[in-house]
Design a protein around this motif. Structure first.
Motif, PDB file in Angstrom:
ATOM      1  N   TYR A   1       0.831  -1.201   0.000  1.00 49.76           N
ATOM      2  CA  TYR A   1       0.000   0.000   0.000  1.00 49.76           C
ATOM      3  C   TYR A   1       0.868   1.254   0.000  1.00 49.76           C
ATOM      4  O   TYR A   1       0.515   2.256  -0.611  1.00 49.76           O
ATOM      5  CB  TYR A   1      -0.928  -0.023   1.215  1.00 49.76           C
ATOM      6  CG  TYR A   1      -2.093   0.912   1.138  1.00 49.76           C
ATOM      7  CD1 TYR A   1      -2.804   1.102  -0.035  1.00 49.76           C
ATOM      8  CD2 TYR A   1      -2.508   1.610   2.263  1.00 49.76           C
ATOM      9  CE1 TYR A   1      -3.885   1.945  -0.089  1.00 49.76           C
ATOM     10  CE2 TYR A   1      -3.594   2.455   2.227  1.00 49.76           C
ATOM     11  CZ  TYR A   1      -4.279   2.626   1.049  1.00 49.76           C
ATOM     12  OH  TYR A   1      -5.351   3.467   1.004  1.00 49.76           O
ATOM     13  N   GLY A   2       2.026   1.165   0.660  1.00 51.59           N
ATOM     14  CA  GLY A   2       2.955   2.292   0.667  1.00 51.59           C
ATOM     15  C   GLY A   2       3.378   2.683  -0.739  1.00 51.59           C
ATOM     16  O   GLY A   2       3.510   3.869  -1.057  1.00 51.59           O
ATOM     17  N   ASP A   3       3.574   1.693  -1.614  1.00 54.83           N
ATOM     18  CA  ASP A   3       3.920   1.979  -3.010  1.00 54.83           C
ATOM     19  C   ASP A   3       2.777   2.696  -3.720  1.00 54.83           C
ATOM     20  O   ASP A   3       3.007   3.612  -4.510  1.00 54.83           O
ATOM     21  CB  ASP A   3       4.279   0.687  -3.748  1.00 54.83           C
ATOM     22  CG  ASP A   3       5.575   0.069  -3.262  1.00 54.83           C
ATOM     23  OD1 ASP A   3       6.414   0.799  -2.678  1.00 54.83           O
ATOM     24  OD2 ASP A   3       5.747  -1.157  -3.435  1.00 54.83           O
ATOM     25  N   ILE A   4       1.554   2.287  -3.441  1.00 59.30           N
ATOM     26  CA  ILE A   4       0.385   2.937  -4.046  1.00 59.30           C
ATOM     27  C   ILE A   4       0.270   4.372  -3.532  1.00 59.30           C
ATOM     28  O   ILE A   4      -0.026   5.294  -4.303  1.00 59.30           O
ATOM     29  CB  ILE A   4      -0.895   2.127  -3.752  1.00 59.30           C
ATOM     30  CG1 ILE A   4      -0.826   0.775  -4.474  1.00 59.30           C
ATOM     31  CG2 ILE A   4      -2.145   2.906  -4.156  1.00 59.30           C
ATOM     32  CD1 ILE A   4      -1.904  -0.222  -4.068  1.00 59.30           C
ATOM     33  N   LEU A   5       0.531   4.570  -2.248  1.00 56.87           N
ATOM     34  CA  LEU A   5       0.466   5.920  -1.684  1.00 56.87           C
ATOM     35  C   LEU A   5       1.534   6.821  -2.298  1.00 56.87           C
ATOM     36  O   LEU A   5       1.290   8.011  -2.529  1.00 56.87           O
ATOM     37  CB  LEU A   5       0.592   5.878  -0.163  1.00 56.87           C
ATOM     38  CG  LEU A   5      -0.559   5.204   0.571  1.00 56.87           C
ATOM     39  CD1 LEU A   5      -0.304   5.188   2.073  1.00 56.87           C
ATOM     40  CD2 LEU A   5      -1.893   5.865   0.258  1.00 56.87           C
ATOM     41  N   LYS A   6       2.703   6.269  -2.590  1.00 52.64           N
ATOM     42  CA  LYS A   6       3.752   7.046  -3.270  1.00 52.64           C
ATOM     43  C   LYS A   6       3.279   7.488  -4.654  1.00 52.64           C
ATOM     44  O   LYS A   6       3.499   8.628  -5.057  1.00 52.64           O
ATOM     45  CB  LYS A   6       5.031   6.227  -3.408  1.00 52.64           C
ATOM     46  CG  LYS A   6       5.803   6.086  -2.133  1.00 52.64           C
ATOM     47  CD  LYS A   6       7.034   5.217  -2.343  1.00 52.64           C
ATOM     48  CE  LYS A   6       7.668   4.868  -1.016  1.00 52.64           C
ATOM     49  NZ  LYS A   6       8.761   3.895  -1.167  1.00 52.64           N
ATOM     50  N   GLN A   7       2.616   6.581  -5.370  1.00 50.06           N
ATOM     51  CA  GLN A   7       2.086   6.931  -6.692  1.00 50.06           C
ATOM     52  C   GLN A   7       1.019   8.017  -6.564  1.00 50.06           C
ATOM     53  O   GLN A   7       0.990   8.949  -7.367  1.00 50.06           O
ATOM     54  CB  GLN A   7       1.470   5.702  -7.363  1.00 50.06           C
ATOM     55  CG  GLN A   7       2.466   4.691  -7.849  1.00 50.06           C
ATOM     56  CD  GLN A   7       1.741   3.506  -8.471  1.00 50.06           C
ATOM     57  OE1 GLN A   7       1.127   2.717  -7.770  1.00 50.06           O
ATOM     58  NE2 GLN A   7       1.819   3.402  -9.785  1.00 50.06           N
ATOM     59  N   LEU A   8       0.150   7.876  -5.562  1.00 45.21           N
ATOM     60  CA  LEU A   8      -0.890   8.883  -5.343  1.00 45.21           C
ATOM     61  C   LEU A   8      -0.254  10.239  -5.067  1.00 45.21           C
ATOM     62  O   LEU A   8      -0.685  11.259  -5.625  1.00 45.21           O
ATOM     63  CB  LEU A   8      -1.792   8.469  -4.180  1.00 45.21           C
ATOM     64  CG  LEU A   8      -2.942   9.423  -3.859  1.00 45.21           C
ATOM     65  CD1 LEU A   8      -3.965   9.413  -4.988  1.00 45.21           C
ATOM     66  CD2 LEU A   8      -3.597   9.038  -2.538  1.00 45.21           C
ATOM     67  N   ASP A   9       0.778  10.264  -4.261  1.00 48.67           N
ATOM     68  CA  ASP A   9       1.472  11.508  -3.951  1.00 48.67           C
ATOM     69  C   ASP A   9       2.092  12.110  -5.204  1.00 48.67           C
ATOM     70  O   ASP A   9       2.030  13.323  -5.416  1.00 48.67           O
ATOM     71  CB  ASP A   9       2.532  11.258  -2.880  1.00 48.67           C
ATOM     72  CG  ASP A   9       3.249  12.519  -2.487  1.00 48.67           C
ATOM     73  OD1 ASP A   9       2.568  13.468  -2.029  1.00 48.67           O
ATOM     74  OD2 ASP A   9       4.483  12.574  -2.632  1.00 48.67           O
ATOM     75  N   GLU A  10       2.675  11.275  -6.050  1.00 45.79           N
ATOM     76  CA  GLU A  10       3.280  11.759  -7.285  1.00 45.79           C
ATOM     77  C   GLU A  10       2.242  12.345  -8.233  1.00 45.79           C
ATOM     78  O   GLU A  10       2.483  13.354  -8.886  1.00 45.79           O
ATOM     79  CB  GLU A  10       4.045  10.635  -7.985  1.00 45.79           C
ATOM     80  CG  GLU A  10       5.307  10.218  -7.267  1.00 45.79           C
ATOM     81  CD  GLU A  10       5.933   8.955  -7.830  1.00 45.79           C
ATOM     82  OE1 GLU A  10       5.449   8.432  -8.873  1.00 45.79           O
ATOM     83  OE2 GLU A  10       6.893   8.454  -7.209  1.00 45.79           O
ATOM     84  N   GLU A  11       1.073  11.717  -8.299  1.00 45.57           N
ATOM     85  CA  GLU A  11       0.052  12.150  -9.251  1.00 45.57           C
ATOM     86  C   GLU A  11      -0.837  13.272  -8.725  1.00 45.57           C
ATOM     87  O   GLU A  11      -1.268  14.119  -9.499  1.00 45.57           O
ATOM     88  CB  GLU A  11      -0.806  10.954  -9.670  1.00 45.57           C
ATOM     89  CG  GLU A  11      -0.027   9.953 -10.483  1.00 45.57           C
ATOM     90  CD  GLU A  11      -0.890   8.857 -11.064  1.00 45.57           C
ATOM     91  OE1 GLU A  11      -2.101   9.068 -11.274  1.00 45.57           O
ATOM     92  OE2 GLU A  11      -0.341   7.759 -11.308  1.00 45.57           O
ATOM     93  N   LEU A  12      -1.133  13.274  -7.430  1.00 49.02           N
ATOM     94  CA  LEU A  12      -2.066  14.262  -6.881  1.00 49.02           C
ATOM     95  C   LEU A  12      -1.466  15.068  -5.734  1.00 49.02           C
ATOM     96  O   LEU A  12      -2.195  15.629  -4.922  1.00 49.02           O
ATOM     97  CB  LEU A  12      -3.337  13.566  -6.368  1.00 49.02           C
ATOM     98  CG  LEU A  12      -4.210  12.848  -7.376  1.00 49.02           C
ATOM     99  CD1 LEU A  12      -5.448  12.281  -6.695  1.00 49.02           C
ATOM    100  CD2 LEU A  12      -4.625  13.773  -8.510  1.00 49.02           C
ATOM    101  N   GLY A  13      -0.158  15.142  -5.659  1.00 50.91           N
ATOM    102  CA  GLY A  13       0.505  15.798  -4.548  1.00 50.91           C
ATOM    103  C   GLY A  13       0.065  17.216  -4.262  1.00 50.91           C
ATOM    104  O   GLY A  13       0.150  17.689  -3.138  1.00 50.91           O
TER     105      GLY A  13
END
Length: 107
Positions: free
Chosen positions: A36-48
């Motif tokens: 889930y941490g990897d998914i959260l990193k992607q979310l941060d990159e896309e919607l930061g």
């Protein structure tokens, strides 16, 4: 924006923002939490610019987790306009998280 790892006495200052906050409770030994941490990193990159991800380590801050009635991890909830949304447990897809951020922000 970066993912913030907070101590229990710091949480309040990260909730005081005009962004949607995704509060995530996890632990370093938890396999699903790591995925889930990897998914959260992607979310941060896309919607930061729209979302602030705040992580709490349940092993380091068990009282904080208990205060939020965290019974299983990963455990997440959104916070926006001084209000917490209903928590959700487990791994959630990137697409679902993006939809939830937009829905919470639209309220």
């Amino acid at each position: 924006m970066a993912i913030i790892h907070v101590a229990s006495n710091e949480l309040e200052k990260y909730l005081n923002t005009d962004k949607v906050v995704l509060l995530n409770f996890s632990a370093s030994w938890c396999g699903p939490c790591l995925r889930y941490g990897d998914i959260l990193k992607q979310l941060d990159e896309e919607l930061g610019d729209s979302v602030q991800i705040v992580k709490v380590d349940t092993d380091k801050y068990p009282k904080l987790a208990k205060g939020f009635n965290v019974m299983g991890i990963p455990n997440s909830r959104f916070y926006f306009n001084n209000q917490f949304e209903k928590p959700f447990v487990g791994v959630t897809s990137l697409e679902t998280l993006k939809e939830k951020v937009l829905r919470v922000k639209a309220k």
